[in-house]
Design a protein around this motif. Structure first.
Motif, PDB file in Angstrom:
ATOM      1  N   GLY A  96       0.791  -1.223   0.000  1.00  0.00           N
ATOM      2  CA  GLY A  96       0.000   0.000   0.000  1.00  0.00           C
ATOM      3  C   GLY A  96       0.820   1.268   0.000  1.00  0.00           C
ATOM      4  O   GLY A  96       0.264   2.369   0.011  1.00  0.00           O
ATOM      5  N   ALA A  97       2.155   1.145  -0.050  1.00  0.00           N
ATOM      6  CA  ALA A  97       3.003   2.334   0.035  1.00  0.00           C
ATOM      7  C   ALA A  97       3.062   3.110  -1.277  1.00  0.00           C
ATOM      8  O   ALA A  97       3.338   4.301  -1.282  1.00  0.00           O
ATOM      9  CB  ALA A  97       4.416   1.941   0.459  1.00  0.00           C
ATOM     10  N   GLY A  98       2.865   2.427  -2.401  1.00  0.00           N
ATOM     11  CA  GLY A  98       2.940   3.100  -3.686  1.00  0.00           C
ATOM     12  C   GLY A  98       4.153   2.718  -4.508  1.00  0.00           C
ATOM     13  O   GLY A  98       4.523   3.441  -5.438  1.00  0.00           O
ATOM     14  N   THR A  99       4.790   1.586  -4.185  1.00  0.00           N
ATOM     15  CA  THR A  99       5.972   1.174  -4.940  1.00  0.00           C
ATOM     16  C   THR A  99       5.648   0.885  -6.396  1.00  0.00           C
ATOM     17  O   THR A  99       6.502   1.054  -7.276  1.00  0.00           O
ATOM     18  CB  THR A  99       6.616  -0.073  -4.307  1.00  0.00           C
ATOM     19  OG1 THR A  99       5.642  -1.136  -4.229  1.00  0.00           O
ATOM     20  CG2 THR A  99       7.144   0.219  -2.912  1.00  0.00           C
ATOM     21  N   THR A 100       4.421   0.446  -6.676  1.00  0.00           N
ATOM     22  CA  THR A 100       4.037   0.144  -8.063  1.00  0.00           C
ATOM     23  C   THR A 100       4.094   1.394  -8.927  1.00  0.00           C
ATOM     24  O   THR A 100       4.500   1.335 -10.103  1.00  0.00           O
ATOM     25  CB  THR A 100       2.630  -0.468  -8.101  1.00  0.00           C
ATOM     26  OG1 THR A 100       2.600  -1.645  -7.280  1.00  0.00           O
ATOM     27  CG2 THR A 100       2.256  -0.867  -9.524  1.00  0.00           C
ATOM     28  N   SER A 101       3.712   2.536  -8.388  1.00  0.00           N
ATOM     29  CA  SER A 101       3.768   3.791  -9.145  1.00  0.00           C
ATOM     30  C   SER A 101       5.210   4.148  -9.492  1.00  0.00           C
ATOM     31  O   SER A 101       5.497   4.626 -10.603  1.00  0.00           O
ATOM     32  CB  SER A 101       3.136   4.923  -8.341  1.00  0.00           C
ATOM     33  OG  SER A 101       1.771   4.652  -8.081  1.00  0.00           O
ATOM     34  N   VAL A 102       6.126   3.919  -8.545  1.00  0.00           N
ATOM     35  CA  VAL A 102       7.539   4.186  -8.804  1.00  0.00           C
ATOM     36  C   VAL A 102       8.053   3.245  -9.893  1.00  0.00           C
ATOM     37  O   VAL A 102       8.822   3.644 -10.766  1.00  0.00           O
ATOM     38  CB  VAL A 102       8.360   4.037  -7.512  1.00  0.00           C
ATOM     39  CG1 VAL A 102       9.827   4.348  -7.768  1.00  0.00           C
ATOM     40  CG2 VAL A 102       7.810   4.944  -6.424  1.00  0.00           C
ATOM     41  N   THR A 103       7.602   2.001  -9.847  1.00  0.00           N
ATOM     42  CA  THR A 103       8.010   1.028 -10.862  1.00  0.00           C
ATOM     43  C   THR A 103       7.593   1.485 -12.249  1.00  0.00           C
ATOM     44  O   THR A 103       8.354   1.351 -13.226  1.00  0.00           O
ATOM     45  CB  THR A 103       7.402  -0.351 -10.543  1.00  0.00           C
ATOM     46  OG1 THR A 103       7.930  -0.828  -9.302  1.00  0.00           O
ATOM     47  CG2 THR A 103       7.718  -1.355 -11.639  1.00  0.00           C
ATOM     48  N   ARG A 104       6.382   2.030 -12.381  1.00  0.00           N
ATOM     49  CA  ARG A 104       5.933   2.517 -13.697  1.00  0.00           C
ATOM     50  C   ARG A 104       6.846   3.627 -14.215  1.00  0.00           C
ATOM     51  O   ARG A 104       7.135   3.695 -15.417  1.00  0.00           O
ATOM     52  CB  ARG A 104       4.490   3.006 -13.607  1.00  0.00           C
ATOM     53  CG  ARG A 104       3.460   1.898 -13.540  1.00  0.00           C
ATOM     54  CD  ARG A 104       2.073   2.415 -13.877  1.00  0.00           C
ATOM     55  NE  ARG A 104       1.627   3.416 -12.914  1.00  0.00           N
ATOM     56  CZ  ARG A 104       0.908   3.123 -11.835  1.00  0.00           C
ATOM     57  NH1 ARG A 104       0.585   1.877 -11.570  1.00  0.00           N
ATOM     58  NH2 ARG A 104       0.526   4.086 -10.994  1.00  0.00           N
ATOM     59  N   THR A 105       7.305   4.482 -13.317  1.00  0.00           N
ATOM     60  CA  THR A 105       8.224   5.542 -13.727  1.00  0.00           C
ATOM     61  C   THR A 105       9.521   4.954 -14.263  1.00  0.00           C
ATOM     62  O   THR A 105      10.039   5.391 -15.301  1.00  0.00           O
ATOM     63  CB  THR A 105       8.520   6.482 -12.544  1.00  0.00           C
ATOM     64  OG1 THR A 105       7.303   7.076 -12.092  1.00  0.00           O
ATOM     65  CG2 THR A 105       9.505   7.570 -12.942  1.00  0.00           C
ATOM     66  N   PHE A 106      10.055   3.949 -13.576  1.00  0.00           N
ATOM     67  CA  PHE A 106      11.280   3.317 -14.053  1.00  0.00           C
ATOM     68  C   PHE A 106      11.051   2.579 -15.372  1.00  0.00           C
ATOM     69  O   PHE A 106      11.935   2.567 -16.236  1.00  0.00           O
ATOM     70  CB  PHE A 106      11.841   2.370 -12.992  1.00  0.00           C
ATOM     71  CG  PHE A 106      12.788   3.047 -12.045  1.00  0.00           C
ATOM     72  CD1 PHE A 106      14.128   3.179 -12.353  1.00  0.00           C
ATOM     73  CD2 PHE A 106      12.326   3.581 -10.859  1.00  0.00           C
ATOM     74  CE1 PHE A 106      15.000   3.815 -11.494  1.00  0.00           C
ATOM     75  CE2 PHE A 106      13.187   4.229  -9.987  1.00  0.00           C
ATOM     76  CZ  PHE A 106      14.532   4.346 -10.303  1.00  0.00           C
ATOM     77  N   GLU A 107       9.901   1.959 -15.538  1.00  0.00           N
ATOM     78  CA  GLU A 107       9.606   1.303 -16.815  1.00  0.00           C
ATOM     79  C   GLU A 107       9.651   2.312 -17.957  1.00  0.00           C
ATOM     80  O   GLU A 107      10.146   2.008 -19.049  1.00  0.00           O
ATOM     81  CB  GLU A 107       8.239   0.632 -16.744  1.00  0.00           C
ATOM     82  CG  GLU A 107       8.213  -0.619 -15.862  1.00  0.00           C
ATOM     83  CD  GLU A 107       6.806  -1.157 -15.657  1.00  0.00           C
ATOM     84  OE1 GLU A 107       5.833  -0.421 -15.981  1.00  0.00           O
ATOM     85  OE2 GLU A 107       6.670  -2.289 -15.159  1.00  0.00           O
ATOM     86  N   ASN A 108       9.132   3.516 -17.712  1.00  0.00           N
ATOM     87  CA  ASN A 108       9.177   4.553 -18.738  1.00  0.00           C
ATOM     88  C   ASN A 108      10.614   4.969 -19.049  1.00  0.00           C
ATOM     89  O   ASN A 108      10.977   5.179 -20.214  1.00  0.00           O
ATOM     90  CB  ASN A 108       8.368   5.777 -18.293  1.00  0.00           C
ATOM     91  CG  ASN A 108       6.879   5.513 -18.252  1.00  0.00           C
ATOM     92  OD1 ASN A 108       6.368   4.669 -18.994  1.00  0.00           O
ATOM     93  ND2 ASN A 108       6.159   6.218 -17.399  1.00  0.00           N
ATOM     94  N   ILE A 109      11.439   5.086 -17.992  1.00  0.00           N
ATOM     95  CA  ILE A 109      12.849   5.430 -18.203  1.00  0.00           C
ATOM     96  C   ILE A 109      13.554   4.326 -18.982  1.00  0.00           C
ATOM     97  O   ILE A 109      14.295   4.594 -19.941  1.00  0.00           O
ATOM     98  CB  ILE A 109      13.557   5.682 -16.853  1.00  0.00           C
ATOM     99  CG1 ILE A 109      12.950   6.889 -16.140  1.00  0.00           C
ATOM    100  CG2 ILE A 109      15.061   5.889 -17.068  1.00  0.00           C
ATOM    101  CD1 ILE A 109      13.513   7.118 -14.739  1.00  0.00           C
ATOM    102  N   TYR A 149      14.334  -4.773  -8.813  1.00  0.00           N
ATOM    103  CA  TYR A 149      13.498  -5.417  -7.791  1.00  0.00           C
ATOM    104  C   TYR A 149      12.499  -4.407  -7.252  1.00  0.00           C
ATOM    105  O   TYR A 149      12.854  -3.257  -6.956  1.00  0.00           O
ATOM    106  CB  TYR A 149      14.379  -5.945  -6.658  1.00  0.00           C
ATOM    107  CG  TYR A 149      13.619  -6.386  -5.427  1.00  0.00           C
ATOM    108  CD1 TYR A 149      13.345  -7.732  -5.194  1.00  0.00           C
ATOM    109  CD2 TYR A 149      13.181  -5.463  -4.475  1.00  0.00           C
ATOM    110  CE1 TYR A 149      12.649  -8.142  -4.059  1.00  0.00           C
ATOM    111  CE2 TYR A 149      12.482  -5.861  -3.343  1.00  0.00           C
ATOM    112  CZ  TYR A 149      12.217  -7.194  -3.138  1.00  0.00           C
ATOM    113  OH  TYR A 149      11.521  -7.595  -2.015  1.00  0.00           O
ATOM    114  N   GLU A 150      11.262  -4.842  -7.087  1.00  0.00           N
ATOM    115  CA  GLU A 150      10.234  -4.024  -6.440  1.00  0.00           C
ATOM    116  C   GLU A 150       9.462  -4.892  -5.468  1.00  0.00           C
ATOM    117  O   GLU A 150       8.909  -5.929  -5.855  1.00  0.00           O
ATOM    118  CB  GLU A 150       9.281  -3.419  -7.475  1.00  0.00           C
ATOM    119  CG  GLU A 150       8.193  -2.541  -6.879  1.00  0.00           C
ATOM    120  CD  GLU A 150       6.854  -3.256  -6.744  1.00  0.00           C
ATOM    121  OE1 GLU A 150       6.191  -3.078  -5.701  1.00  0.00           O
ATOM    122  OE2 GLU A 150       6.491  -3.996  -7.673  1.00  0.00           O
ATOM    123  N   GLY A 151       9.467  -4.518  -4.185  1.00  0.00           N
ATOM    124  CA  GLY A 151       8.758  -5.331  -3.213  1.00  0.00           C
ATOM    125  C   GLY A 151       8.993  -4.879  -1.787  1.00  0.00           C
ATOM    126  O   GLY A 151       9.385  -3.745  -1.521  1.00  0.00           O
TER     127      GLY A 151
END
Length: 294
Positions: free
Chosen positions: A15-28, A130-132
């Motif tokens: 619930g912290a929001g790590t998935t949103s950060v992952t999307r940013t890295f995917e774009n990069i 890694y995201e988790g």
């Protein structure tokens, strides 16, 4: 840490929001043509969904009210460390997926809540991503935090983190408020002992702070929007961070400490792009030099 086989890890609780950060890295990664071996932290849970429910029920019967996904007993911490070590040394390793829902499970013809078989990482990747929950976990037995070249913590203030979890689990997973509250309470000791300490090891922390009333997260009807938030970005080592550039590029940004910049919540993704794209450039350049490609 490894010049030839770098590792980026995003760590934060459910619930912290790590998935949103992952999307940013995917774009990069897409824009910079970087090939990443992606690792989902949930795949290192020790038990699948059915087994976890059984073991939780057994634990409660024995008086253990704090059996959770956050602790060492229910996760494969040595396997995370082994993967990071192996990848940093060789660029190889093994991974699997945790299938959260029917959509994810359908291509594998498995039930939701199960794991896919272990498989080798793709060959010739530029880095491991890694995201988790446990990308920077340190215990007397393991030290995962020593391997990543870039460690990022995602840590909303606690009431916002609870609101985000409540909203997701109620609206996406169909749980009741009472069930989610029980989960939060059950996880609290492991949250304090295994999640929070990781943010002392991270290189950069992103903490979203709402500017609306979140005094009682359990009655909140929605998640505060980005425009109703600020984002506090703390660098463990500010050397080399071009703060004047960031302040110039991000409207209404300001510095609260010598190692901390505050940006409007709606500018969080822009800040990540500006901060991490140069990190990726340098990481890939060092890798090419180490491999003799430059």
């Amino acid at each position: 840490m490894s010049e030839r086989h770098p590792i980026i890890a995003i760590t934060g609780s459910s619930g912290a929001g790590t998935t949103s950060v992952t999307r940013t890295f995917e774009n990069i990664f897409r824009r910079e043509k970087v090939t990443a071996a992606v690792i989902e932290g949930d795949s290192f849970h020790r038990f699948d969904r059915k087994e976890m429910k059984l073991r939780q029920a057994e634990a409660e019967q024995q008086g253990n009210k704090h059996f959770s996904h956050f602790g060492s007993d229910n996760n494969l911490f040595p396997e995370i460390e082994d993967l990071f070590r192996c990848y940093s040394e060789t660029g190889n390793g093994k991974r699997r997926k945790y299938l959260h829902d029917p959509v994810e499970a359908a291509p594998y013809k498995q039930e939701p809540g199960t794991f896919t078989p272990w498989e080798d990482l793709p060959a010739d990747t530029d880095l491991l991503f890694y995201e988790g929950l446990h990308g920077a976990v340190v215990t007397p037995e393991v030290d995962v935090a020593r391997y990543p070249d870039l460690l990022i913590g995602v840590v909303p203030v606690i009431n916002l983190e609870w609101i985000q979890k409540l909203y997701r689990d109620k609206h996406v997973r169909g749980y009741s408020t009472e069930a989610v509250t029980d989960t939060i309470l059950r996880r609290m000791p492991d949250y304090v002992n295994y999640i929070v300490p990781q943010f002392a090891h991270t290189h950069v922390n992103f903490q979203r702070v709402p500017v609306v009333d979140t005094s009682n997260p359990f009655i909140s009807r929605d998640i505060p929007t980005a425009d109703e938030s600020l984002c506090v970005i703390r660098f463990a080592n500010p050397k080399g961070i071009d703060f004047p550039y960031l302040l110039n590029m991000i409207d209404d940004a300001w510095m609260s400490r010598a190692n901390t910049i505050v940006v409007p919540g709606g500018k969080m993704e822009l800040a990540m792009q500006l901060i991490f794209t140069p990190f990726i450039w340098r990481m890939i350049e060092r890798r090419k030099r180490a491999l003799g490609a430059l």
